[in-house]
Every structure is written in C-alpha cells, then in structure tokens.
Design a protein around this motif. Sequence first.
Motif, mmCIF file in Angstrom:
data_model
loop_
_atom_site.group_PDB
_atom_site.id
_atom_site.type_symbol
_atom_site.label_atom_id
_atom_site.label_comp_id
_atom_site.label_asym_id
_atom_site.label_seq_id
_atom_site.Cartn_x
_atom_site.Cartn_y
_atom_site.Cartn_z
ATOM 1 N N UNK A 91 0.825 -1.209 0.000
ATOM 2 C CA UNK A 91 0.000 0.000 0.000
ATOM 3 C C UNK A 91 0.863 1.264 0.000
ATOM 4 N N UNK A 92 1.960 1.240 0.755
ATOM 5 C CA UNK A 92 2.879 2.382 0.733
ATOM 6 C C UNK A 92 3.451 2.592 -0.663
ATOM 7 N N UNK A 93 3.834 1.504 -1.307
ATOM 8 C CA UNK A 93 4.391 1.596 -2.653
ATOM 9 C C UNK A 93 3.340 2.108 -3.633
ATOM 10 N N UNK A 94 2.112 1.617 -3.504
ATOM 11 C CA UNK A 94 1.030 2.086 -4.380
ATOM 12 C C UNK A 94 0.813 3.584 -4.236
ATOM 13 N N UNK A 95 0.761 4.047 -2.992
ATOM 14 C CA UNK A 95 0.508 5.473 -2.769
ATOM 15 C C UNK A 95 1.673 6.320 -3.267
ATOM 16 N N UNK A 96 2.883 5.832 -3.043
ATOM 17 C CA UNK A 96 4.044 6.538 -3.571
ATOM 18 C C UNK A 96 4.031 6.588 -5.086
ATOM 19 N N UNK A 97 3.652 5.467 -5.704
ATOM 20 C CA UNK A 97 3.588 5.396 -7.159
ATOM 21 C C UNK A 97 2.551 6.365 -7.716
ATOM 22 N N UNK A 152 6.283 8.734 0.874
ATOM 23 C CA UNK A 152 5.898 7.322 0.917
ATOM 24 C C UNK A 152 7.075 6.409 0.576
ATOM 25 N N UNK A 153 7.979 6.869 -0.282
ATOM 26 C CA UNK A 153 9.169 6.067 -0.562
ATOM 27 C C UNK A 153 9.989 5.887 0.715
ATOM 28 N N UNK A 154 10.152 6.975 1.465
ATOM 29 C CA UNK A 154 10.920 6.903 2.712
ATOM 30 C C UNK A 154 10.245 5.992 3.732
ATOM 31 N N UNK A 155 8.911 6.044 3.791
ATOM 32 C CA UNK A 155 8.195 5.147 4.713
ATOM 33 C C UNK A 155 8.375 3.692 4.287
ATOM 34 N N UNK A 156 8.294 3.442 2.985
ATOM 35 C CA UNK A 156 8.487 2.077 2.492
ATOM 36 C C UNK A 156 9.921 1.612 2.741
ATOM 37 N N UNK A 157 10.858 2.538 2.644
ATOM 38 C CA UNK A 157 12.274 2.188 2.828
ATOM 39 C C UNK A 157 12.555 1.686 4.237
ATOM 40 N N UNK A 158 11.798 2.159 5.210
ATOM 41 C CA UNK A 158 11.984 1.677 6.580
ATOM 42 C C UNK A 158 11.665 0.191 6.689
ATOM 43 N N UNK A 206 15.649 -3.222 -0.696
ATOM 44 C CA UNK A 206 14.832 -3.728 -1.800
ATOM 45 C C UNK A 206 14.981 -2.799 -3.004
ATOM 46 N N UNK A 207 15.105 -3.347 -4.217
ATOM 47 C CA UNK A 207 15.311 -2.494 -5.405
ATOM 48 C C UNK A 207 14.144 -1.575 -5.736
ATOM 49 N N UNK A 208 12.972 -1.826 -5.169
ATOM 50 C CA UNK A 208 11.841 -0.940 -5.455
ATOM 51 C C UNK A 208 12.132 0.495 -5.008
ATOM 52 N N UNK A 209 12.929 0.659 -3.954
ATOM 53 C CA UNK A 209 13.182 2.002 -3.405
ATOM 54 C C UNK A 209 13.960 2.867 -4.393
ATOM 55 N N UNK A 210 15.151 2.454 -4.847
ATOM 56 C CA UNK A 210 15.851 3.296 -5.829
ATOM 57 C C UNK A 210 15.116 3.404 -7.159
ATOM 58 N N UNK A 211 14.391 2.341 -7.555
ATOM 59 C CA UNK A 211 13.641 2.435 -8.814
ATOM 60 C C UNK A 211 12.557 3.505 -8.717
ATOM 61 N N UNK A 212 11.858 3.561 -7.594
ATOM 62 C CA UNK A 212 10.834 4.584 -7.416
ATOM 63 C C UNK A 212 11.444 5.982 -7.435
ATOM 64 N N UNK A 213 12.622 6.130 -6.857
ATOM 65 C CA UNK A 213 13.275 7.451 -6.871
ATOM 66 C C UNK A 213 13.670 7.833 -8.300
ATOM 67 N N UNK A 214 14.113 6.867 -9.075
ATOM 68 C CA UNK A 214 14.429 7.148 -10.485
ATOM 69 C C UNK A 214 13.163 7.529 -11.251
ATOM 70 N N UNK A 215 12.076 6.790 -11.002
ATOM 71 C CA UNK A 215 10.822 7.077 -11.688
ATOM 72 C C UNK A 215 10.263 8.435 -11.300
ATOM 73 N N UNK A 216 10.483 8.848 -10.063
ATOM 74 C CA UNK A 216 10.011 10.151 -9.623
ATOM 75 C C UNK A 216 10.718 11.265 -10.391
ATOM 76 N N UNK A 217 12.014 11.133 -10.571
ATOM 77 C CA UNK A 217 12.771 12.101 -11.369
ATOM 78 C C UNK A 217 12.245 12.114 -12.803
ATOM 79 N N UNK A 218 12.011 10.932 -13.344
ATOM 80 C CA UNK A 218 11.546 10.815 -14.724
ATOM 81 C C UNK A 218 10.230 11.543 -14.939
ATOM 82 N N UNK A 219 9.231 11.273 -14.077
ATOM 83 C CA UNK A 219 7.892 11.795 -14.335
ATOM 84 C C UNK A 219 7.741 13.268 -13.976
ATOM 85 N N UNK A 220 8.627 13.819 -13.191
ATOM 86 C CA UNK A 220 8.610 15.261 -12.977
ATOM 87 C C UNK A 220 9.131 15.984 -14.213
#
Length: 409
Positions: free
Chosen positions: A67-73, A87-93, A98-112
């Motif tokens: 759910x954290x990943x969904x909301x972050x996404x 939400x990425x930081x909450x999921x990271x705890x 897990x590779x989802x954390x850096x991938x989400x950060x990359x995707x965040x840069x991309x979509x901005x």
Amino acid sequence: MYLKGHVITKLKPFSAFESLKRALSCILDFYNKIPIISPLKKVITAFLLSVAFYSPAQVFERGYVQNLVKRGTDHIYNASPDSAEYYIAKAEKHLPYHPVIPLMRAMSILWVNIPTISEELFLEMEYHLDSAVSLAVKNDPELEDPEMIFFAMASYGLLAEYYADQGYTMRAVGEANRAYGLMKKGFEIVDEYPEFLLTTGLYNYFREKYPEKHPIYKPLLWFFRNGDMELGLNQLKRATKESFLTRVEAHVYLSYIYLRYEFEPKLAQTYLSALCEKYPNNYYAKAKYLESLANPTDFKQAPIDIIYSLIKHESPYYKLAGYVFLGYLEEKIIKNQKKAEYAYRLALDYGKTIPSHGEFFKSFGYVGLGRILVEKGEKDEAREMLDLSLKYAETDQVEKEAYRLLSEL
C-alpha cells in the motif's frame, strides 16, 4: 514457509515478519550473552547482517508495504515528488535493501521532467537505476525471484531507453540485452504475476507489428520468438486493471498503439482521459490526450483549461504542445486564422529549443501553419513549413495532409 533466493515468499508479509521477529529476538538475547571475542559471535553477526539485508516484506504481496508503494507510485505519476518521497521513505523503513526504493526514486525524477531529461538529471537517475540492479542481484544472484526479475528488468529497460535516445548505441544494446533476458523469464510467470503483463504484452504486439510496418527490419528478428498482436493487446488491457506498478505505463503504451499503429484515436482517448482525471498534475498525459483529440470533430470537446495549463508550464516541451493546440483551436474551431498563425509560430519557436523532442507537435504545428500560408497565397514559406512538417512527421495523418497541400502549390 520456504525461502527462495533468500527472500521469504508464499507467506503474508505480517505473518512472515512476526515469525522472523520472534526468532531474531531469541537470537539477539543469546547474542548479547556471548563474549565479544568468541568465534560464535562472528558467525551470528554474519547471520544477522544477512537477515537485515534480505527483507521479509515483499512488494508483490498485498499488505501495508504494498500500500505504501502504491501510494508513492500514485504521487510519482502525478508528478508530486515531495509527496512521492514521503511514501518512498516510509516504504524504505520496511524494505531498506529492496530495489523498489531506488527504482521509485528514479521514476520520480523521470515523471517530474518527462520527456526532456537533462544529462545532469539522468546521472541522478542512472545512480538510482544502477542501485536497483545491484540490490536485485545481491538479493537474488541468479535472478530467479519474480520481484528481483521485475525490478532488474525495469531498471535495465530504462537505462537502455535513455542510452538509445542519447545515441550511446553499444551501451543501449548491452542494457537491452540484459532486459530481454529477464523479459523472457517474465513470459513464463506472467499469469501468476500481473506486473509482467506490460512487458509481455508489448513484446507480443510489437514483435509482429513493427516488422509489419517496417519490413526492412524483418530479417533481423528471425531469432526472436514469435509474438501475437491480439494476445499482446489483451495483455496490455489486463495490465491497466490488474497491475499496480505498471498500470499507468500500460495506459500510456496502449494509447500510443491506438494512435500510431491501430489508428483508433477514440480508444486512445479512453485511456488518456482516465489518466488526466486521476493524475491532474501529469502534463505528459494532458498533452497526449489533446493529441488523441486532434481532428476537427473531436477537438470540439477539447478541454480548453488543459491547453492553457500546458502553455503555463515552465517546460518548452509543454509550451510547444499547448500553443500548437491553441493554434488548432483558433484555426479549426474558433476560425480565427490570425490568432491561429500567431499561436503556431510561437509554438514552433519553443520547439526549436528542444531539438530531440516533440516531433509530433512540431509536425502538427508546421502543417497547421502551412495550411494557413497556403490560404494566404504565401507559397514559398508554405512550402518550407510543409517540408518541415514532413521532416518531423510521425503519423500518416500529418504526412497525407502535408503532401496534399504541397500538391496544391
């Protein structure tokens, strides 16, 4: 309960986590009583570090972490980086390795910043994508676990896409080969893990459609497994409903297919309007939605507020799109040729600042300006504009219109 690739699977995250917590509690209690110089303590230290590395909470398992990943996404696709990072930081705890954390950060840069990613921004994206691959491999060296396959594949794919756009051919080929190897593993587990519906569907569709549209490439594809266009489209449609990490990408690719290959803009409108409604800050979806409406009949329903929101955006890409569609609105709907010409010219000035992006909007603007100049009898400039339209054309619609107008000169 069993371990696969050092990752706990087939258990609900909380039940696995609670069991592991109890076990660790006992081990830690025993650990604290061992003398610091004891060889046994070194063994237990190594074990505890390995447990800390391989997080029991998994993204594909339903529960709090997912759910954290969904909301972050959702915030990533709404181009809201601060909310996404929360939400990425909450999921990271819960998933520190897990590779989802850096991938989400990359995707965040991309979509901005999509689609104009500067080299400086990509260096930051590249760091996160490389980290995602590294974590996937460290979690599962053979890349057999579905989650690790998916996140490594997605990271390799994004790297290949950027390297190709920048002309780094050999680097792009290397990353694409790695992505394809993992994609093939996804073919075998797509029915169990819906996140693979996107890549499997794209492969099945384009493996057959691309050489059909570009026969020159057909001999180069003989060693790739056959696809199935109808199956591919159905898999992409399923991805828009059944996946959560790739749902938005499935909407984007389906709309692209319906605009560029199947020539069914109304179907593209369905998927793009849904994205605009759910993600009002996603300007890429807004621009593509207006593209799907770009004919005299459908454009009557074009949301004018979307046009002006694109114009107000700081990115020249979205200003290009906004002014192009303002020109089209003035030309075809309002019937004010003078304002239409002004908007087209302004759009194309912005387009000149982004030589590697916005080909459709440039071609659409040049052919629109060409139409107006033909009507005004300014044949020389009209011919120049129409030639530029053909240079950038990505659709048969624009090409046919440009050739028709040139034949009248």
